[in-house]
Design a protein around this motif. Structure first.
Motif, mmCIF file in Angstrom:
data_model
loop_
_atom_site.group_PDB
_atom_site.id
_atom_site.type_symbol
_atom_site.label_atom_id
_atom_site.label_comp_id
_atom_site.label_asym_id
_atom_site.label_seq_id
_atom_site.Cartn_x
_atom_site.Cartn_y
_atom_site.Cartn_z
ATOM 1 N N GLU A 1 -3.955 11.897 -1.291
ATOM 2 C CA GLU A 1 -4.432 11.245 -2.518
ATOM 3 C C GLU A 1 -3.263 10.770 -3.371
ATOM 4 N N LYS A 2 -2.268 11.624 -3.528
ATOM 5 C CA LYS A 2 -1.106 11.296 -4.356
ATOM 6 C C LYS A 2 -0.355 10.093 -3.787
ATOM 7 N N LEU A 3 -0.162 10.060 -2.465
ATOM 8 C CA LEU A 3 0.544 8.942 -1.833
ATOM 9 C C LEU A 3 -0.227 7.645 -2.004
ATOM 10 N N MET A 4 -1.537 7.698 -1.850
ATOM 11 C CA MET A 4 -2.338 6.484 -1.984
ATOM 12 C C MET A 4 -2.282 5.944 -3.413
ATOM 13 N N LEU A 5 -2.348 6.826 -4.390
ATOM 14 C CA LEU A 5 -2.246 6.393 -5.788
ATOM 15 C C LEU A 5 -0.882 5.747 -6.054
ATOM 16 N N LYS A 6 0.157 6.303 -5.460
ATOM 17 C CA LYS A 6 1.504 5.756 -5.634
ATOM 18 C C LYS A 6 1.600 4.360 -5.003
ATOM 19 N N HIS B 1 -11.849 7.951 -6.508
ATOM 20 C CA HIS B 1 -11.323 6.894 -7.382
ATOM 21 C C HIS B 1 -12.050 5.573 -7.127
ATOM 22 N N PRO B 2 -13.330 5.506 -7.460
ATOM 23 C CA PRO B 2 -14.093 4.279 -7.192
ATOM 24 C C PRO B 2 -13.579 3.065 -7.952
ATOM 25 N N ASP B 3 -12.845 3.305 -9.042
ATOM 26 C CA ASP B 3 -12.283 2.187 -9.810
ATOM 27 C C ASP B 3 -11.004 1.645 -9.189
ATOM 28 N N LYS B 4 -10.451 2.365 -8.232
ATOM 29 C CA LYS B 4 -9.195 1.955 -7.618
ATOM 30 C C LYS B 4 -9.352 1.517 -6.155
ATOM 31 N N TRP B 5 -10.467 1.883 -5.524
ATOM 32 C CA TRP B 5 -10.582 1.609 -4.080
ATOM 33 C C TRP B 5 -12.043 1.438 -3.680
ATOM 34 N N LEU B 6 -12.351 0.276 -3.154
ATOM 35 C CA LEU B 6 -13.621 0.047 -2.470
ATOM 36 C C LEU B 6 -13.303 -0.378 -1.051
ATOM 37 N N PRO B 7 -13.813 0.321 -0.037
ATOM 38 C CA PRO B 7 -13.562 -0.103 1.336
ATOM 39 C C PRO B 7 -14.013 -1.552 1.552
ATOM 40 N N LEU B 8 -13.332 -2.238 2.438
ATOM 41 C CA LEU B 8 -13.632 -3.642 2.703
ATOM 42 C C LEU B 8 -15.098 -3.838 3.066
ATOM 43 N N TYR B 9 -15.628 -2.998 3.943
ATOM 44 C CA TYR B 9 -17.020 -3.155 4.362
ATOM 45 C C TYR B 9 -17.959 -3.027 3.167
ATOM 46 N N ASP C 1 -5.464 -2.431 3.739
ATOM 47 C CA ASP C 1 -5.121 -2.145 5.128
ATOM 48 C C ASP C 1 -3.626 -1.869 5.253
ATOM 49 N N ALA C 2 -2.812 -2.622 4.523
ATOM 50 C CA ALA C 2 -1.367 -2.393 4.540
ATOM 51 C C ALA C 2 -1.038 -1.012 3.975
ATOM 52 N N ILE C 3 -1.744 -0.618 2.906
ATOM 53 C CA ILE C 3 -1.542 0.717 2.331
ATOM 54 C C ILE C 3 -1.919 1.795 3.332
ATOM 55 N N MET C 4 -3.038 1.599 4.015
ATOM 56 C CA MET C 4 -3.501 2.617 4.961
ATOM 57 C C MET C 4 -2.551 2.767 6.152
ATOM 58 N N ARG C 5 -1.942 1.676 6.565
ATOM 59 C CA ARG C 5 -0.975 1.774 7.669
ATOM 60 C C ARG C 5 0.207 2.652 7.257
ATOM 61 N N LYS C 6 0.639 2.503 6.008
ATOM 62 C CA LYS C 6 1.741 3.338 5.505
ATOM 63 C C LYS C 6 1.316 4.797 5.408
ATOM 64 N N VAL C 7 0.106 5.028 4.927
ATOM 65 C CA VAL C 7 -0.389 6.397 4.777
ATOM 66 C C VAL C 7 -0.475 7.092 6.129
ATOM 67 N N LEU C 8 -1.041 6.402 7.102
ATOM 68 C CA LEU C 8 -1.255 7.017 8.417
ATOM 69 C C LEU C 8 0.045 7.329 9.136
ATOM 70 N N THR C 9 1.122 6.591 8.806
ATOM 71 C CA THR C 9 2.409 6.806 9.498
ATOM 72 C C THR C 9 3.401 7.619 8.670
#
Length: 455
Positions: free
Chosen positions: A445-450, A393-401, A422-430
């Motif tokens: 993928e589904k959780l990140m889109l949500k 999903h390049p239109d929805k997410w570009l890594p910070l770097y 980063d806030a989204i990733m903390r939720k995903v990882l936990t």
């Protein structure tokens, strides 16, 4: 056009590039540089001999037609090679296939830019220090090594004379409500070297930025075209393991053998380099305004000095030049006039200030990432998830770097978007049990889109 020159104080990377842009527009340009001409042999001076060029820097060089020539002497670094204490390595790519930052000689690049500036008609005066400045009428007094003073009448003055800018100092003392701050890290840095192999080759993978991350400090190494690597130790000034305690032959050898065991055999001049090379400080410089009417303008480190941990100091300064060029193109189509230049200076500082502040914050934060987080499994997992999701999903997410290094999106946008991600990733990882075994699954993928939709 006026017969008075556009004066550029500082013939470093940004000053030289700026001079080319100005000269190509037909302006008479004179550069005043406090140091000797580095083209005569003095390339060092205690500063890093190579730099990391990324997209913003390349764009600045393309604007003056020198990018292809620089690329011939630049070495692509496709990612970080992380070295642990057990001499094992782990490669972490910077971006997608084909994306890289480039190690390039600071001195070599600076010399090429000075040559090009002269080719376009700029005149460079060396060993000339800016002693005083009348910001009201753009008159500077410069002083040579024998303390002989020269009065310089300028049409405009550009301060590109580095983090400890003499032009900025004059603005501080002559302007009401001039805002200035400097913040030093409790860390310094020292340059060391890994030599080429006996046959002149590279002792390590040349297409990586090598990192020895040790939690509270680190060493990095960037490749040079002669087969060597420039190493930089970022180390506390004080403490149990610091420049205050590691300072003689015995402590140096013991510390490096225990801490960087795979690097020491490649560094036969280690003790000599450590004892003789300077220990330099790390400072963030912020100020505002950057300009006075249509008379004086600060660019590069003189306006926004940043620590080197995102490799964006030079790239950000070059981007100043490209934005200035865009504004000149926009406002000077019908000729040069004072009103247009006031507009250019004001728009430049207003657009660049939030972005320079953002990259300053990002650079300090990246120090923690480089010296500590790159060895943590959770960090490595997060980067894998982000890269995979970005491909889907390049239109929805570009890594910070990626936003900072491989695009010209405003730094302020990258900072804000990076914080959200980063806030989204903390939720995903936990949120997902055993995510390390299903990091590339449809569930993740589904959780990140949500979460993106909710934010």
């Amino acid at each position: 056009m006026s017969e008075k020159p556009f004066v550029v104080m500082g013939a470093g990377l940004v000053g030289s590039l700026l001079s080319i842009y100005l000269a190509k527009r037909g302006h008479k340009v004179e550069i005043y540089e406090r140091r000797d001409d580095m083209r005569l042999g003095n390339m060092g001076g205690g500063r890093s001999i190579n730099l990391a060029l990324s997209d913003r820097g390349w764009k600045g060089l393309q604007g003056v037609g020198i990018a292809d020539e620089i690329k011939k002497i630049a070495i692509p670094m496709k990612g970080r090679m992380v070295h642990d204490k057990e001499c094992k390595t782990n490669f972490l790519p910077y971006g997608k296939e084909g994306q890289a930052i480039y190690s390039v000689s600071r001195g070599g690049l600076n010399c090429m830019l000075m040559n090009l500036a002269e080719k376009h008609g700029a005149k460079i005066h060396f060993n000339q220090r800016c002693k005083s400045l009348s910001t009201k009428d753009s008159v500077a007094i410069v002083e040579d090594a024998n303390r002989k003073e020269t009065k310089v009448n300028a049409e405009r003055i550009f301060g590109t004379d580095g983090a400890f800018s003499a032009v900025r100092l004059q603005m501080q003392t002559s302007m009401d409500r001039f805002q200035y701050s400097q913040h030093y890290l409790d860390y310094g840095y020292k340059e060391l070297v890994i030599l080429p192999t006996k046959d002149g080759g590279f002792a390590m993978d040349k297409n990586c930025l090598h990192i020895w991350a040790r939690g509270t400090f680190m060493m990095i190494a960037l490749p040079n075209i002669d087969g060597s690597f420039t190493c930089t130790l970022f180390f506390p000034f004080e403490g149990k393991e610091s420049f205050a305690t590691i300072k003689d032959e015995d402590t140096i050898e013991k510390f490096f053998k225990e801490t960087f065991p795979d690097a020491v055999p490649l560094m036969p001049t280690l003790v000599h380099d450590f004892l003789n090379n300077p220990t330099s400080s790390l400072v963030t410089i912020r100020c505002y305004p950057w300009s006075i009417e249509d008379k004086v303008m600060l660019l590069g480190d003189a306006a926004h000095g940043v620590v080197p941990f995102y490799g964006q100091g030079m790239n950000c300064g070059f981007e100043d030049c490209t934005i200035l060029e865009q504004l000149m193109e926009k406002h000077l189509k019908k000729g040069s006039n004072d009103t247009a230049w006031k507009t250019i200076f004001k728009e430049l500082e207003q657009s660049r200030k939030p972005n320079s502040d953002a990259i300053a914050d990002l650079a300090v934060a990246n120090f923690t990432e480089m010296r500590d987080l790159v060895t943590h499994p959770d960090f490595i997992l997060q980067k894998k998830i982000e890269a995979h999701f970005s491909q889907l999903h390049p239109d929805k997410w570009l890594p910070l770097y990626t936003m900072v290094t491989f695009t010209d999106l405003p730094y302020s946008h990258a900072l804000k978007q990076g914080q959200k991600q980063d806030a989204i990733m903390r939720k995903v990882l936990t949120s997902i049990p055993e995510i390390e075994t299903k990091w590339n699954s449809h569930e993740v993928e589904k959780l990140m889109l949500k979460l993106i939709e909710e934010n």
